[in-house]
Write a protein that holds these residues in place. Structure first.
Motif, PDB file in Angstrom:
ATOM      1  N   ILE A 110      76.857  40.195  12.068  1.00 43.90           N
ATOM      2  CA  ILE A 110      77.003  39.114  11.485  1.00 43.90           C
ATOM      3  C   ILE A 110      76.523  39.054   9.966  1.00 43.90           C
ATOM      4  O   ILE A 110      77.114  38.527   9.168  1.00 43.90           O
ATOM      5  CB  ILE A 110      75.970  38.080  12.345  1.00 43.90           C
ATOM      6  N   ASN A 120      82.258  36.808   1.888  1.00 39.53           N
ATOM      7  CA  ASN A 120      81.870  35.849   0.882  1.00 39.53           C
ATOM      8  C   ASN A 120      82.277  36.863  -0.358  1.00 39.53           C
ATOM      9  O   ASN A 120      82.275  36.103  -1.305  1.00 39.53           O
ATOM     10  CB  ASN A 120      80.512  35.375   0.898  1.00 39.53           C
ATOM     11  N   VAL A 150      74.166  33.197   1.539  1.00 39.28           N
ATOM     12  CA  VAL A 150      74.545  34.561   2.008  1.00 39.28           C
ATOM     13  C   VAL A 150      73.236  35.458   2.359  1.00 39.28           C
ATOM     14  O   VAL A 150      73.251  36.307   3.247  1.00 39.28           O
ATOM     15  CB  VAL A 150      75.705  35.185   1.042  1.00 39.28           C
ATOM     16  N   ILE A 169      71.495  34.490   5.535  1.00 40.16           N
ATOM     17  CA  ILE A 169      72.136  35.064   6.756  1.00 40.16           C
ATOM     18  C   ILE A 169      71.904  36.718   6.486  1.00 40.16           C
ATOM     19  O   ILE A 169      71.587  37.243   7.924  1.00 40.16           O
ATOM     20  CB  ILE A 169      73.804  34.937   6.558  1.00 40.16           C
ATOM     21  N   PHE A 182      79.511  38.399   7.239  1.00 37.80           N
ATOM     22  CA  PHE A 182      79.475  37.090   6.319  1.00 37.80           C
ATOM     23  C   PHE A 182      79.368  37.528   4.964  1.00 37.80           C
ATOM     24  O   PHE A 182      80.003  37.014   4.082  1.00 37.80           O
ATOM     25  CB  PHE A 182      78.181  36.345   6.819  1.00 37.80           C
TER      26      PHE A 182
END
Length: 78
Positions: free
Chosen positions: A68, A76, A5, A8, A72
């Motif tokens: 994004i 999560n 995570v 990203i 994301f």
């Protein structure tokens, strides 16, 4: 929070910074790609297509990076 995570999120921040530079810091980006701005033209005569391309593509890349990374992370956390 898992490591992927954070990876990203870092990728999203990089995209957001690159997009911001493309959209709002065009002299820097023009120097990088080797296409300097024509300084001899006035503001009404400077219909350089590269200006509009950098603005549109920069905003699209910046928003994509923010979305994004944010989406994301939110998926999560939940």
């Amino acid at each position: 929070m898992p490591g992927y995570v954070l990876i990203i999120d870092v990728f999203g921040v990089i995209l957001a910074v690159v997009g911001f530079c493309m959209a709002f810091r065009q002299t820097f980006v023009r120097r990088l790609i080797g296409r300097p701005h024509m300084s001899g033209l006035s503001a009404s005569q400077s219909d350089d297509p590269l200006t509009y391309i950098l603005r549109i593509a920069g905003v699209m890349i910046m928003v994509f990076g923010i979305v994004i990374g944010g989406m994301f992370t939110l998926f999560n956390l939940g």
